[in-house]
Design a protein around this motif. Structure first.
Motif, PDB file in Angstrom:
ATOM      1  N   GLY A   1       0.817  -1.199   0.000  1.00 15.09           N
ATOM      2  CA  GLY A   1       0.000   0.000   0.000  1.00 15.09           C
ATOM      3  C   GLY A   1       0.852   1.251   0.000  1.00 15.09           C
ATOM      4  O   GLY A   1       2.039   1.213  -0.326  1.00 15.09           O
TER       5      GLY A   1
ATOM      6  N   LEU B   1      -2.559   3.906   3.310  1.00 17.96           N
ATOM      7  CA  LEU B   1      -3.652   3.512   2.422  1.00 17.96           C
ATOM      8  C   LEU B   1      -3.311   2.128   1.895  1.00 17.96           C
ATOM      9  O   LEU B   1      -2.444   1.991   1.033  1.00 17.96           O
TER      10      LEU B   1
ATOM     11  N   LYS C   1      -3.542  -1.436   0.026  1.00 11.82           N
ATOM     12  CA  LYS C   1      -4.117  -1.941  -1.231  1.00 11.82           C
ATOM     13  C   LYS C   1      -5.226  -2.939  -0.951  1.00 11.82           C
ATOM     14  O   LYS C   1      -6.198  -3.016  -1.682  1.00 11.82           O
TER      15      LYS C   1
ATOM     16  N   ASN D   1      -8.110  -3.394   0.645  1.00 12.02           N
ATOM     17  CA  ASN D   1      -8.974  -2.375   1.219  1.00 12.02           C
ATOM     18  C   ASN D   1     -10.432  -2.747   1.012  1.00 12.02           C
ATOM     19  O   ASN D   1     -10.926  -2.780  -0.109  1.00 12.02           O
TER      20      ASN D   1
ATOM     21  N   PHE E   1     -12.792  -0.244  -0.899  1.00 11.76           N
ATOM     22  CA  PHE E   1     -12.649  -0.193  -2.351  1.00 11.76           C
ATOM     23  C   PHE E   1     -13.095  -1.497  -3.004  1.00 11.76           C
ATOM     24  O   PHE E   1     -13.653  -1.502  -4.091  1.00 11.76           O
TER      25      PHE E   1
ATOM     26  N   GLU F   1      -9.827  -0.593  -6.887  1.00 12.60           N
ATOM     27  CA  GLU F   1      -8.588  -0.902  -6.189  1.00 12.60           C
ATOM     28  C   GLU F   1      -7.897   0.383  -5.763  1.00 12.60           C
ATOM     29  O   GLU F   1      -8.039   1.411  -6.400  1.00 12.60           O
ATOM     30  N   MET F   2      -7.137   0.250  -4.704  1.00 18.52           N
ATOM     31  CA  MET F   2      -6.318   1.363  -4.260  1.00 18.52           C
ATOM     32  C   MET F   2      -5.054   1.396  -5.108  1.00 18.52           C
ATOM     33  O   MET F   2      -4.042   0.807  -4.789  1.00 18.52           O
ATOM     34  N   THR F   3      -5.180   2.046  -6.249  1.00 17.54           N
ATOM     35  CA  THR F   3      -4.013   2.154  -7.116  1.00 17.54           C
ATOM     36  C   THR F   3      -3.206   3.386  -6.724  1.00 17.54           C
ATOM     37  O   THR F   3      -3.632   4.196  -5.902  1.00 17.54           O
TER      38      THR F   3
ATOM     39  N   VAL G   1      -5.152   6.519  -7.475  1.00 19.64           N
ATOM     40  CA  VAL G   1      -6.193   6.803  -6.476  1.00 19.64           C
ATOM     41  C   VAL G   1      -5.553   7.381  -5.209  1.00 19.64           C
ATOM     42  O   VAL G   1      -6.007   8.392  -4.670  1.00 19.64           O
ATOM     43  N   ALA G   2      -4.491   6.750  -4.760  1.00 14.45           N
ATOM     44  CA  ALA G   2      -3.809   7.221  -3.554  1.00 14.45           C
ATOM     45  C   ALA G   2      -3.303   8.646  -3.745  1.00 14.45           C
ATOM     46  O   ALA G   2      -3.426   9.497  -2.857  1.00 14.45           O
TER      47      ALA G   2
ATOM     48  N   PHE H   1     -13.027   6.458   4.526  1.00 15.05           N
ATOM     49  CA  PHE H   1     -13.481   6.793   3.182  1.00 15.05           C
ATOM     50  C   PHE H   1     -14.982   7.009   3.165  1.00 15.05           C
ATOM     51  O   PHE H   1     -15.721   6.307   3.845  1.00 15.05           O
TER      52      PHE H   1
END
Ligand SMILES: [Zn+2]
Length: 138
Positions: free
Chosen positions: A55, A67, A69, A71, A74, A80-82, A85-86, A125
């Protein structure tokens, strides 16, 4: 004009805590990282958020913020926490996500996700739907 204070005082007093620091990697940070890996600044402590395998984590060892990944939030909206996005979340506090898909209902939707930090310094979130204005040249 003391002369007694410095230098000659029992060197043994320092024990393991040598006052000169550890120059092993010269950076003074515990975990080395490349500039390319810096995604933004921590909303809690201001240190660098660094892209890691699991992450995007605060590089301050005493700070819990990250944050991850993996998650659930999401996942539940099919996202996904790409890094992108982060990046948006850290730098803008919000990210626009198109083509989300609710895991529960199967519905597709577009939304914004806002990032806030709770008392425990963990990310929180929240989904926000875009305001439907009349027609703005869509
Ligand atoms: Zn931090």
């Amino acid at each position: 004009m003391s002369g007694m204070d410095d230098g000659w005082k029992d060197a043994a007093d320092f024990g393991d805590e040598l006052p000169f620091g550890n120059f092993e990697d010269g950076s003074g940070t515990k975990q080395a990282y490349a500039n390319d890996d810096v995604v933004g600044n921590c909303p809690v402590c201001g240190a660098h958020i660094v892209a890691r395998e699991k992450g995007f984590l605060c590089n301050n060892m005493e700070c819990r913020f990250g944050l991850w990944k993996n998650n659930r939030f999401f996942e539940a909206i099919g996202k996904e926490m790409t890094r992108e996005v982060a990046d948006e979340l850290l730098n803008c506090g919000t990210v626009k996500l198109d083509g989300c898909k609710s895991k529960r209902t199967g519905n597709s939707f577009n939304c914004y996700v806002d990032l806030t930090v709770d008392e425990e310094q963990r990310p929180h979130f929240e989904i926000r739907f875009p305001q439907r204005k009349k027609k703005e040249g869509e």
